[in-house]
Scaffold this motif. Sequence first.
Motif, PDB file in Angstrom:
ATOM      1  N   ALA A  79       2.373  36.877  35.951  1.00  0.00           N
ATOM      2  CA  ALA A  79       3.783  36.648  35.621  1.00  0.00           C
ATOM      3  C   ALA A  79       4.198  37.607  34.505  1.00  0.00           C
ATOM      4  O   ALA A  79       3.771  38.770  34.489  1.00  0.00           O
ATOM      5  CB  ALA A  79       3.994  35.192  35.214  1.00  0.00           C
ATOM      6  N   TYR A  80       5.024  37.142  33.583  1.00  0.00           N
ATOM      7  CA  TYR A  80       5.505  37.990  32.489  1.00  0.00           C
ATOM      8  C   TYR A  80       4.326  38.432  31.629  1.00  0.00           C
ATOM      9  O   TYR A  80       3.635  37.620  31.021  1.00  0.00           O
ATOM     10  CB  TYR A  80       6.517  37.213  31.655  1.00  0.00           C
ATOM     11  CG  TYR A  80       7.045  37.978  30.458  1.00  0.00           C
ATOM     12  CD1 TYR A  80       7.732  39.174  30.622  1.00  0.00           C
ATOM     13  CD2 TYR A  80       6.854  37.498  29.167  1.00  0.00           C
ATOM     14  CE1 TYR A  80       8.221  39.873  29.537  1.00  0.00           C
ATOM     15  CE2 TYR A  80       7.345  38.184  28.068  1.00  0.00           C
ATOM     16  CZ  TYR A  80       8.028  39.370  28.258  1.00  0.00           C
ATOM     17  OH  TYR A  80       8.511  40.058  27.176  1.00  0.00           O
ATOM     18  N   GLU A 130      -3.780  32.258  37.931  1.00  0.00           N
ATOM     19  CA  GLU A 130      -3.306  32.397  36.556  1.00  0.00           C
ATOM     20  C   GLU A 130      -2.072  31.538  36.354  1.00  0.00           C
ATOM     21  O   GLU A 130      -1.165  31.517  37.182  1.00  0.00           O
ATOM     22  CB  GLU A 130      -2.958  33.856  36.256  1.00  0.00           C
ATOM     23  CG  GLU A 130      -2.551  34.073  34.808  1.00  0.00           C
ATOM     24  CD  GLU A 130      -2.036  35.483  34.576  1.00  0.00           C
ATOM     25  OE1 GLU A 130      -2.591  36.171  33.711  1.00  0.00           O
ATOM     26  OE2 GLU A 130      -1.083  35.870  35.250  1.00  0.00           O
ATOM     27  N   LYS A 131      -2.041  30.828  35.272  1.00  0.00           N
ATOM     28  CA  LYS A 131      -0.870  30.035  34.946  1.00  0.00           C
ATOM     29  C   LYS A 131       0.278  30.945  34.551  1.00  0.00           C
ATOM     30  O   LYS A 131       0.079  31.975  33.929  1.00  0.00           O
ATOM     31  CB  LYS A 131      -1.176  29.058  33.798  1.00  0.00           C
ATOM     32  CG  LYS A 131      -2.181  27.991  34.170  1.00  0.00           C
ATOM     33  CD  LYS A 131      -2.378  27.017  33.028  1.00  0.00           C
ATOM     34  CE  LYS A 131      -3.362  25.923  33.408  1.00  0.00           C
ATOM     35  NZ  LYS A 131      -3.580  24.961  32.292  1.00  0.00           N
ATOM     36  N   VAL A 132       1.487  30.545  34.949  1.00  0.00           N
ATOM     37  CA  VAL A 132       2.659  31.348  34.620  1.00  0.00           C
ATOM     38  C   VAL A 132       2.877  31.326  33.123  1.00  0.00           C
ATOM     39  O   VAL A 132       2.900  30.269  32.497  1.00  0.00           O
ATOM     40  CB  VAL A 132       3.911  30.786  35.331  1.00  0.00           C
ATOM     41  CG1 VAL A 132       5.136  31.582  34.919  1.00  0.00           C
ATOM     42  CG2 VAL A 132       3.725  30.845  36.826  1.00  0.00           C
ATOM     43  N   GLU A 133       3.030  32.501  32.516  1.00  0.00           N
ATOM     44  CA  GLU A 133       3.269  32.596  31.087  1.00  0.00           C
ATOM     45  C   GLU A 133       4.760  32.662  30.832  1.00  0.00           C
ATOM     46  O   GLU A 133       5.425  33.583  31.259  1.00  0.00           O
ATOM     47  CB  GLU A 133       2.588  33.848  30.523  1.00  0.00           C
ATOM     48  CG  GLU A 133       1.078  33.797  30.610  1.00  0.00           C
ATOM     49  CD  GLU A 133       0.456  35.039  30.001  1.00  0.00           C
ATOM     50  OE1 GLU A 133       1.182  35.792  29.321  1.00  0.00           O
ATOM     51  OE2 GLU A 133      -0.739  35.248  30.203  1.00  0.00           O
ATOM     52  N   THR A 173      11.806  38.745  41.624  1.00  0.00           N
ATOM     53  CA  THR A 173      12.622  39.073  40.465  1.00  0.00           C
ATOM     54  C   THR A 173      13.998  38.438  40.607  1.00  0.00           C
ATOM     55  O   THR A 173      14.248  37.674  41.538  1.00  0.00           O
ATOM     56  CB  THR A 173      12.722  40.614  40.321  1.00  0.00           C
ATOM     57  OG1 THR A 173      13.463  40.939  39.158  1.00  0.00           O
ATOM     58  CG2 THR A 173      13.396  41.239  41.536  1.00  0.00           C
ATOM     59  N   GLY A 174      14.892  38.755  39.689  1.00  0.00           N
ATOM     60  CA  GLY A 174      16.244  38.205  39.728  1.00  0.00           C
ATOM     61  C   GLY A 174      17.204  39.123  39.003  1.00  0.00           C
ATOM     62  O   GLY A 174      16.840  39.791  38.033  1.00  0.00           O
ATOM     63  N   TRP A 175      18.433  39.173  39.468  1.00  0.00           N
ATOM     64  CA  TRP A 175      19.445  40.002  38.817  1.00  0.00           C
ATOM     65  C   TRP A 175      19.714  39.506  37.403  1.00  0.00           C
ATOM     66  O   TRP A 175      19.992  40.294  36.499  1.00  0.00           O
ATOM     67  CB  TRP A 175      20.734  39.995  39.630  1.00  0.00           C
ATOM     68  CG  TRP A 175      20.633  40.703  40.943  1.00  0.00           C
ATOM     69  CD1 TRP A 175      20.553  40.134  42.179  1.00  0.00           C
ATOM     70  CD2 TRP A 175      20.576  42.119  41.159  1.00  0.00           C
ATOM     71  NE1 TRP A 175      20.453  41.089  43.164  1.00  0.00           N
ATOM     72  CE2 TRP A 175      20.477  42.328  42.552  1.00  0.00           C
ATOM     73  CE3 TRP A 175      20.600  43.224  40.317  1.00  0.00           C
ATOM     74  CZ2 TRP A 175      20.401  43.596  43.120  1.00  0.00           C
ATOM     75  CZ3 TRP A 175      20.538  44.497  40.880  1.00  0.00           C
ATOM     76  CH2 TRP A 175      20.439  44.670  42.256  1.00  0.00           C
ATOM     77  N   ALA A 176      19.657  38.211  37.194  1.00  0.00           N
ATOM     78  CA  ALA A 176      19.965  37.638  35.878  1.00  0.00           C
ATOM     79  C   ALA A 176      18.702  37.291  35.096  1.00  0.00           C
ATOM     80  O   ALA A 176      18.752  36.510  34.156  1.00  0.00           O
ATOM     81  CB  ALA A 176      20.829  36.386  36.052  1.00  0.00           C
ATOM     82  N   CYS A 177      17.568  37.868  35.476  1.00  0.00           N
ATOM     83  CA  CYS A 177      16.278  37.545  34.851  1.00  0.00           C
ATOM     84  C   CYS A 177      16.018  38.479  33.676  1.00  0.00           C
ATOM     85  O   CYS A 177      15.773  39.684  33.875  1.00  0.00           O
ATOM     86  CB  CYS A 177      15.169  37.649  35.893  1.00  0.00           C
ATOM     87  SG  CYS A 177      13.510  37.498  35.229  1.00  0.00           S
ATOM     88  N   VAL A 178      16.045  37.944  32.460  1.00  0.00           N
ATOM     89  CA  VAL A 178      15.851  38.755  31.256  1.00  0.00           C
ATOM     90  C   VAL A 178      14.441  39.330  31.199  1.00  0.00           C
ATOM     91  O   VAL A 178      14.238  40.522  30.945  1.00  0.00           O
ATOM     92  CB  VAL A 178      16.147  37.915  29.996  1.00  0.00           C
ATOM     93  CG1 VAL A 178      15.781  38.689  28.734  1.00  0.00           C
ATOM     94  CG2 VAL A 178      17.619  37.522  29.953  1.00  0.00           C
ATOM     95  N   GLN A 205      10.376  33.605  37.596  1.00  0.00           N
ATOM     96  CA  GLN A 205      10.405  35.050  37.679  1.00  0.00           C
ATOM     97  C   GLN A 205      10.331  35.635  36.260  1.00  0.00           C
ATOM     98  O   GLN A 205      10.800  34.998  35.323  1.00  0.00           O
ATOM     99  CB  GLN A 205      11.690  35.541  38.381  1.00  0.00           C
ATOM    100  CG  GLN A 205      11.809  35.137  39.849  1.00  0.00           C
ATOM    101  CD  GLN A 205      12.244  33.700  40.010  1.00  0.00           C
ATOM    102  OE1 GLN A 205      13.140  33.235  39.304  1.00  0.00           O
ATOM    103  NE2 GLN A 205      11.594  32.977  40.917  1.00  0.00           N
ATOM    104  N   PRO A 206       9.694  36.814  36.104  1.00  0.00           N
ATOM    105  CA  PRO A 206       9.094  37.630  37.160  1.00  0.00           C
ATOM    106  C   PRO A 206       7.763  37.051  37.635  1.00  0.00           C
ATOM    107  O   PRO A 206       7.099  36.325  36.900  1.00  0.00           O
ATOM    108  CB  PRO A 206       8.878  38.975  36.462  1.00  0.00           C
ATOM    109  CG  PRO A 206       8.661  38.617  35.029  1.00  0.00           C
ATOM    110  CD  PRO A 206       9.560  37.450  34.771  1.00  0.00           C
ATOM    111  N   PHE A 207       7.408  37.399  38.852  1.00  0.00           N
ATOM    112  CA  PHE A 207       6.150  36.924  39.436  1.00  0.00           C
ATOM    113  C   PHE A 207       5.661  38.018  40.372  1.00  0.00           C
ATOM    114  O   PHE A 207       6.402  38.470  41.254  1.00  0.00           O
ATOM    115  CB  PHE A 207       6.381  35.616  40.190  1.00  0.00           C
ATOM    116  CG  PHE A 207       5.117  34.956  40.676  1.00  0.00           C
ATOM    117  CD1 PHE A 207       4.267  34.316  39.795  1.00  0.00           C
ATOM    118  CD2 PHE A 207       4.788  34.967  42.028  1.00  0.00           C
ATOM    119  CE1 PHE A 207       3.104  33.699  40.237  1.00  0.00           C
ATOM    120  CE2 PHE A 207       3.641  34.357  42.478  1.00  0.00           C
ATOM    121  CZ  PHE A 207       2.794  33.718  41.585  1.00  0.00           C
TER     122      PHE A 207
END
Length: 661
Positions: A639-640, A191-194, A542-547, A621-623
């Motif tokens: 992904a999202y 799947e392509k990342v959205e 994921t990431g701490w700064a990932c909205v 991210q997210p993934f």
Amino acid sequence: MKKYFLILFVLFTSFTSINAQIFDPIEWSTSVEKISDSEYVLVTKAVIDQGWHLPSQELLADDVLGPIPTEFSYQNDDLHFELLGTTEEPYVEPHFDEIFQTDLKSFDDEVVFKQRVKVNADIAYITGYVFYSVCDDEKCLPPEEKTLIFDLKNQGTTIQDIVSTGESKNQEELSQAFDLNITGWDNFETEKVEEKSSFTIFLLGFLGGLIALLTPCVFPMIPLTVSFFTKSSANSQKGMANSILYGFFIFIIYVLLSLPFHVLDSLDPEILNNVSTNVTLNVIFFIIFLVFAFSFFGYFELTLPASWSNALDSKANRIGGWIGVFFMALTLAIVSFSCTGPILGTLLGSSLTADGGATQLTLGMSGFGLALALPFTLFAMFPKWLNSLPKSGGWLNTVKVVLGFIELALALKFLSNADLVEHWGFLKRELFIGLWILIGIAMVLYLFGKIKFPHDGPLQKLSKGRVTLGILTLAFVVYLIPGLTNTANANLKLLSGFPPPLFYSYYDKSSECPLGLNCYKDLEEGIAAAKQENKPIMLDFTGWACVNCRKMEEQVWSKSNVYDILSQDYIIISLYVDDRRELPAEEQFQYLKPSGGVKKIKTIGDKWATLQTINFQNNSQPFYVLLNHDFELLNHTIAYTPNSDEYFTWLKAGLENFKVE
């Protein structure tokens, strides 16, 4: 200073040749010549594609504008060796360079550099770096740095054969840690990342441009500029054509401002992601946004040098024609900077903290430029519409001050990013929301005339617009209040991704995972738990700064069906790619990327980001990945996905595939 000026010059010349092709005209390799038990010669060989030239390490004259000289350096923090002299290069005759119009020394086809060293300790390799740019007869590429590995134990080995893994890491351990040998790809379509839709990003930029139109720096310019074109031209058709051209140039100018970020993106796709989570840059953005806010409040003006606008205005009047129109558009961009600069800064900061990077920034800038350009064209085509424009007045300053409050609130987001990534722990969720409430209350008091700023005139009566906006702001403040508690209503879903996550709280939380779910933040621990409980694995990059990560957790994971299947049937392994805590010294190493070059693995985030890139060819991210205990895919990666039903279906299919096995 000259070095940085040359870098800027090379970047500028490279903009004229940006296209889909990525140039990589030099192949670097290394080898070692042993002289004695303690002395070696570090050999660096550059094979240069035909038509390209590698500059020498020296320029013929310091005061001549030339290419960036090639530079070599060697990592020797522990003083395990000493350099004997400088890095030597073959002699080459100077030649006249057409680009720089001066005599230069450069190499074609192939060149070998040598550095003699004396080793004082038993070391296996030496790490070096070459900083260089490369030119052909039309352009120079942006400068870049390559890592060079010199293997002292295996003389003659090239850089492509060497992976520097540190004293406690051998090749087998590295493979086990980073190459998970994921299987089952053939069973599912990739799947392509959205990412955020292009239209959404463009629309946000367009909205920013519309807001900029309502500021004191731009709004009064609309009737003045349109009148100039319609009255100064020989006929109405020419005036309309000039107005359309003027709007087109405004649009192009703002699109061009995003090009440097595409250069960065092409050099390294991870650069912009690293920028978005860089603590220092986030703190700098926080300070810049504070400056923007107080500028909007009227305590000072942010302006570019007046000489710039004066010079451009003079050129516009003197040259005339379409070139003159271009300089007029450029003059507007410079003169209006005090109002548009903070809005563009917001657009830049938002793009850097999103997954789309330079592409999203260009889309946003395109929308901004289009919104700013449209009125000048439309009012020239329909001049009678000018009569419907509201008159300039105090309401323009009100718009600026309101934007100041918004900038103040956004500034906290950047400080929060830095706090989350570094785990400082002072700007937790409740304090963040509390500060937003205070900013909201101050904005309400301003709108109702209880607070004034330097450029505010006497308020005769409250306009309908101020009253309406004041009521809406007050309603927003009321909406925020539950966020100060640890009740079920504390999950402010409309703001998911902006405040710190729910578990980053001053309250005593039993879990440091989203929504109180049980999760692991170490890969090996999570795998062991999955085997023990006989459950499938969900890798959560994921990431701490990932909205968007926060949106998924607070808007999708919180749905009862999704929450239940995650809590009861899966082992969640959350890997934070922007965690800037350093790994223990014995776990730090360097990894030879398949695409070439060496990546330094120094932090926890570096470790997980590299694992994601190597195994899934993805760095956004997210993934999410569903795996069994043998690292076989249970479903396609995703992904999202804001649709909770779609996400639940994906999880359920993965669980069923796990049970079948």
